[in-house]
Design an enzyme around this catalytic site. Structure first.
Site, PDB file in Angstrom:
ATOM      1  N   GLU A  44      -6.013  18.772   4.996  1.00  0.00           N
ATOM      2  CA  GLU A  44      -4.827  17.912   5.093  1.00  0.00           C
ATOM      3  C   GLU A  44      -3.716  18.449   4.171  1.00  0.00           C
ATOM      4  O   GLU A  44      -3.991  19.199   3.235  1.00  0.00           O
ATOM      5  CB  GLU A  44      -5.168  16.473   4.663  1.00  0.00           C
ATOM      6  CG  GLU A  44      -6.204  15.806   5.551  1.00  0.00           C
ATOM      7  CD  GLU A  44      -6.481  14.339   5.182  1.00  0.00           C
ATOM      8  OE1 GLU A  44      -6.619  13.536   6.101  1.00  0.00           O
ATOM      9  OE2 GLU A  44      -6.560  14.007   3.995  1.00  0.00           O
ATOM     10  N   TRP A  63       0.802  -1.235   0.000  1.00  0.00           N
ATOM     11  CA  TRP A  63       0.000   0.000   0.000  1.00  0.00           C
ATOM     12  C   TRP A  63       0.836   1.287   0.000  1.00  0.00           C
ATOM     13  O   TRP A  63       1.777   1.414   0.771  1.00  0.00           O
ATOM     14  CB  TRP A  63      -0.903   0.020   1.241  1.00  0.00           C
ATOM     15  CG  TRP A  63      -1.575   1.339   1.412  1.00  0.00           C
ATOM     16  CD1 TRP A  63      -1.177   2.371   2.226  1.00  0.00           C
ATOM     17  CD2 TRP A  63      -2.745   1.800   0.736  1.00  0.00           C
ATOM     18  NE1 TRP A  63      -2.035   3.436   2.090  1.00  0.00           N
ATOM     19  CE2 TRP A  63      -3.005   3.114   1.179  1.00  0.00           C
ATOM     20  CE3 TRP A  63      -3.604   1.232  -0.220  1.00  0.00           C
ATOM     21  CZ2 TRP A  63      -4.085   3.862   0.721  1.00  0.00           C
ATOM     22  CZ3 TRP A  63      -4.685   1.986  -0.676  1.00  0.00           C
ATOM     23  CH2 TRP A  63      -4.915   3.287  -0.197  1.00  0.00           C
ATOM     24  N   MET A  64       0.404   2.245  -0.834  1.00  0.00           N
ATOM     25  CA  MET A  64       1.024   3.588  -0.819  1.00  0.00           C
ATOM     26  C   MET A  64      -0.081   4.648  -0.826  1.00  0.00           C
ATOM     27  O   MET A  64      -1.091   4.482  -1.499  1.00  0.00           O
ATOM     28  CB  MET A  64       1.885   3.755  -2.072  1.00  0.00           C
ATOM     29  CG  MET A  64       2.436   5.158  -2.255  1.00  0.00           C
ATOM     30  SD  MET A  64       3.514   5.300  -3.697  1.00  0.00           S
ATOM     31  CE  MET A  64       2.300   5.598  -4.977  1.00  0.00           C
ATOM     32  N   GLN A  72       3.848   7.727   1.932  1.00  0.00           N
ATOM     33  CA  GLN A  72       3.125   6.974   2.955  1.00  0.00           C
ATOM     34  C   GLN A  72       3.061   5.525   2.491  1.00  0.00           C
ATOM     35  O   GLN A  72       2.567   5.243   1.393  1.00  0.00           O
ATOM     36  CB  GLN A  72       1.706   7.548   3.115  1.00  0.00           C
ATOM     37  CG  GLN A  72       1.667   8.891   3.807  1.00  0.00           C
ATOM     38  CD  GLN A  72       1.956   8.757   5.286  1.00  0.00           C
ATOM     39  OE1 GLN A  72       1.080   8.449   6.069  1.00  0.00           O
ATOM     40  NE2 GLN A  72       3.201   8.988   5.682  1.00  0.00           N
ATOM     41  N   ASP A  78      -0.025   9.253   0.219  1.00  0.00           N
ATOM     42  CA  ASP A  78       0.590  10.555  -0.102  1.00  0.00           C
ATOM     43  C   ASP A  78       2.090  10.546  -0.431  1.00  0.00           C
ATOM     44  O   ASP A  78       2.870   9.866   0.247  1.00  0.00           O
ATOM     45  CB  ASP A  78       0.483  11.503   1.110  1.00  0.00           C
ATOM     46  CG  ASP A  78      -0.865  11.484   1.760  1.00  0.00           C
ATOM     47  OD1 ASP A  78      -1.778  10.821   1.272  1.00  0.00           O
ATOM     48  OD2 ASP A  78      -0.999  12.164   2.799  1.00  0.00           O
ATOM     49  N   PHE A 119       3.198   9.633   9.806  1.00  0.00           N
ATOM     50  CA  PHE A 119       2.261  10.226   8.854  1.00  0.00           C
ATOM     51  C   PHE A 119       2.989  11.209   7.936  1.00  0.00           C
ATOM     52  O   PHE A 119       4.193  11.397   8.019  1.00  0.00           O
ATOM     53  CB  PHE A 119       1.128  10.931   9.627  1.00  0.00           C
ATOM     54  CG  PHE A 119      -0.055  10.029   9.912  1.00  0.00           C
ATOM     55  CD1 PHE A 119       0.079   8.653   9.983  1.00  0.00           C
ATOM     56  CD2 PHE A 119      -1.324  10.572  10.104  1.00  0.00           C
ATOM     57  CE1 PHE A 119      -1.016   7.829  10.241  1.00  0.00           C
ATOM     58  CE2 PHE A 119      -2.429   9.763  10.361  1.00  0.00           C
ATOM     59  CZ  PHE A 119      -2.276   8.388  10.426  1.00  0.00           C
ATOM     60  N   SER A 120       2.193  11.888   7.095  1.00  0.00           N
ATOM     61  CA  SER A 120       2.785  12.728   6.052  1.00  0.00           C
ATOM     62  C   SER A 120       3.591  13.899   6.597  1.00  0.00           C
ATOM     63  O   SER A 120       3.361  14.373   7.711  1.00  0.00           O
ATOM     64  CB  SER A 120       1.678  13.256   5.148  1.00  0.00           C
ATOM     65  OG  SER A 120       1.234  12.197   4.339  1.00  0.00           O
ATOM     66  N   TRP A 140      -9.667   8.819  -1.575  1.00  0.00           N
ATOM     67  CA  TRP A 140     -10.036   7.980  -0.420  1.00  0.00           C
ATOM     68  C   TRP A 140     -11.408   7.334  -0.596  1.00  0.00           C
ATOM     69  O   TRP A 140     -11.740   6.387   0.119  1.00  0.00           O
ATOM     70  CB  TRP A 140      -9.972   8.789   0.876  1.00  0.00           C
ATOM     71  CG  TRP A 140      -8.555   9.009   1.335  1.00  0.00           C
ATOM     72  CD1 TRP A 140      -7.879  10.189   1.367  1.00  0.00           C
ATOM     73  CD2 TRP A 140      -7.633   8.005   1.801  1.00  0.00           C
ATOM     74  NE1 TRP A 140      -6.592   9.993   1.824  1.00  0.00           N
ATOM     75  CE2 TRP A 140      -6.420   8.657   2.096  1.00  0.00           C
ATOM     76  CE3 TRP A 140      -7.704   6.625   1.984  1.00  0.00           C
ATOM     77  CZ2 TRP A 140      -5.286   7.986   2.570  1.00  0.00           C
ATOM     78  CZ3 TRP A 140      -6.584   5.948   2.467  1.00  0.00           C
ATOM     79  CH2 TRP A 140      -5.401   6.633   2.754  1.00  0.00           C
TER      80      TRP A 140
HETATM   81  C1  FRU Z   1      -3.853  12.261   3.482  1.00  0.00           C
HETATM   82  C2  FRU Z   1      -3.599  11.670   4.854  1.00  0.00           C
HETATM   83  C3  FRU Z   1      -2.771  12.628   5.697  1.00  0.00           C
HETATM   84  C4  FRU Z   1      -2.102  11.703   6.664  1.00  0.00           C
HETATM   85  C5  FRU Z   1      -1.860  10.481   5.837  1.00  0.00           C
HETATM   86  C6  FRU Z   1      -1.934   9.187   6.587  1.00  0.00           C
HETATM   87  O1  FRU Z   1      -4.148  11.322   2.518  1.00  0.00           O
HETATM   88  O2  FRU Z   1      -4.823  11.376   5.492  1.00  0.00           O
HETATM   89  O3  FRU Z   1      -3.508  13.654   6.305  1.00  0.00           O
HETATM   90  O4  FRU Z   1      -0.927  12.229   7.202  1.00  0.00           O
HETATM   91  O5  FRU Z   1      -2.821  10.492   4.801  1.00  0.00           O
HETATM   92  O6  FRU Z   1      -1.520   8.134   5.805  1.00  0.00           O
END
Ligand code: FRU
Length: 512
Positions: free
Chosen positions: A231, A46-47, A65, A49, A105-106, A326
């Site tokens: 985000e 899985w990938m 990510q 951001d 996280f990002s 998403w």
């Molecule tokens: C955006 C997000 C970010 C978060 C990350 C988690 O797609 O929801 O806000 O840091 O993905 O994987």
């Protein structure tokens, strides 16, 4: 002697076996159904951001990510890849693993050229990654302060990272969504500035050294789109094309609440003095009319941010987004891996009348991967015109004019279709479920709509098709749509029609 020969033979056999096995795996990856051929994808799993993009000594770094344990979202790591040209990527080891403070996280990364952080002790140049720690255990306990900002540093040009011992560098003040730091150096205040998303707004902090941070301002709680959580913001200075004026552009991703549903990225144009971001008056008028303005009206360009430390001699503001939404990203019908990145793009700020427009253009580096296969000159569209067929992974550039509407039909051997239309007012993209592909989401099929800023009969298009994506840059990148599609066979034919319309000229070919 015989024994020795036997051992050598056995060794050769084992080596051949592994060589074949290696080859078989990469072959399988390349030919896998839906696997993009010139977009970045993780080899497996899985990938989401793009994260921490920076340029250093001739190399573009891309982190992302990543969950190495599954093809759905899970405990986040930072995957890592490098490129010399933003098109061909080399996979590297995972850069950041979850730890006792949480998932990774990002976030972003900067080259600390003057060692303001003091993290280099022997003359190295620190690369500092700034990210959100997401503490799952705390979240499960029902706390709301489970996200905070942390840093990690690399003293070997971004190969390996060490987490900073004083993490987190910004504690959570009691805000549930508190994440995705993007950091840049602000020359006139001689400070680092961090912008991150805090639920329905962004917060800005500054720091002399990347480790001690102070809150300086907030922006956005009553401005722009608010159909979902904010985000992955970004903030950068950019020249208004054709002038010496510079403006600041803020990108803010939002999910859900995008113009065509689910995830999308809006932007704001204004000024930033080192403390506060203030919207430009003309842009305020624009947003008062439109309420929100988006970088890409397609459904599959999310959480995109720009590269740090691109040399001034290059001067580009380079951008890449996650080619996903998403609404359905965790259900798309890929098996070994999930998700791809958009093509790298350069961003440009144009002023059309009183309006600002953030324009995206595919990077020039792509042209060296293009092999031209055909061209077309002036043709009326009263009857359908087949521009190309039997061509996968195609790029196509067309200019012409539309009367009522021109329709571009992208099809495969099974007659699955993606349809693009262009009128003076709008560009639309309709995608359907592919025949033979099991339905994976109710939210996937449908029509996406983008307003055409140029409002002109004349159009030009640059389109990139890969195994499961189509990216459309219309009117020099003023109207952009990025969209996935999933067919059993990838798109291989383009037919154009639309009475009163015409193609003036066009050229097409294959990528790679
Ligand atoms: C955006 C997000 C970010 C978060 C990350 C988690 O797609 O929801 O806000 O840091 O993905 O994987």
């Amino acid at each position: 002697m015989v024994k020795k020969l036997n051992t050598i033979a056995l060794l050769l056999l084992v080596l051949t076996f592994f060589a074949c096995k290696q080859e078989a795996v990469s072959d399988q990856v390349v030919k896998e159904k839906h696997r993009p051929q010139y977009h970045f994808t993780p080899d497996s799993m899985w990938m989401n951001d793009p994260n921490g993009m920076f340029y250093y000594e001739g190399t573009y770094h891309l982190f992302y990510q990543y969950f190495p344990g599954s093809i759905v979202w899970g405990p986040m790591h930072w995957g890592h890849a490098v490129s010399k040209d933003l098109v061909t990527w080399e996979h590297k080891e995972i850069a950041l693993y979850p730890d006792s403070l949480g998932y990774i996280f990002s976030g972003s990364a900067v080259v600390d050229v003057n060692n303001t952080s003091g993290l280099a002790k022997n003359g190295e140049t620190p690369i500092v990654a700034i990210f959100t720690h997401h503490n799952m255990a705390k979240e499960k306990e029902g706390a709301i302060d489970f996200q905070y900002q942390s840093i990690a540093y690399s003293l070997d040009g971004g190969e390996t990272f060490t987490k900073y011992a004083g993490n987190p560098v910004i504690k959570n003040p009691g805000i549930r969504d508190f994440r995705d730091p993007k950091v840049f150096w602000h020359e006139s205040s001689k400070k680092w500035v961090m912008i991150f998303a805090a639920q329905n707004k962004v917060m800005l902090y500054n720091s002399p050294n990347l480790t001690e941070w102070a809150l300086i301002s907030e922006f956005g709680s009553n401005i722009g789109a608010h159909g979902g959580v904010w985000e992955c913001p970004d903030l950068f200075e950019i020249k208004v094309e054709g002038t010496d004026t510079k403006k600041w552009v803020m990108l803010v991703s939002i999910n859900p609440g995008a113009p065509n549903g689910g995830s999308g990225t809006q932007y704001f144009v204004g000024d930033f003095d080192g403390t506060s971001f203030v919207m430009d008056e003309d842009f305020t008028n624009q947003i008062n009319q439109d309420s929100s303005i988006w970088i890409d009206y397609g459904r599959d360009n999310y959480a995109g941010v720009t590269w740090s430390n691109v040399p001034e001699t290059d001067g580009r503001r380079l951008f890449m987004g996650w080619m996903g939404n998403w609404d359905y990203a965790q259900q798309v019908p890929t098996k070994r891996w999930r998700s791809a990145m958009t093509l790298a793009r350069s961003l440009h700020l144009e002023k059309i009348g009183a309006d600002y427009l953030l324009v995206s253009k595919p990077v020039d580096e792509l042209s060296k991967y293009q092999t031209q296969k055909g061209n077309i000159s002036s043709v009326k569209l009263d009857k359908p015109v087949t521009v190309f067929e039997n061509l996968q992974n195609a790029y196509v550039e067309l200019s012409g004019s539309t009367k009522a509407e021109v329709e571009f039909k992208f099809t495969n051997e099974l007659n699955d279709e993606v349809i693009l239309t262009l009128s003076k007012e709008n560009m639309t993209l309709t995608r359907k479920e592919g025949l033979g592909i099991e339905k994976f989401s109710d939210k996937f099929a449908g029509t996406q709509v983008a307003p055409r800023k140029s409002k002109s009969e004349a159009f030009d298009l640059k389109i990139y098709i890969d195994q499961s994506s189509i990216e459309i840059f219309a009117d020099g990148g003023k109207t952009v749509m990025t969209s996935l599609y999933f067919f059993d066979k990838s798109i291989s034919k383009l037919t154009v029609s639309g009475s009163g319309g015409q193609i003036d000229k066009g050229t097409w070919g294959v990528m790679r």
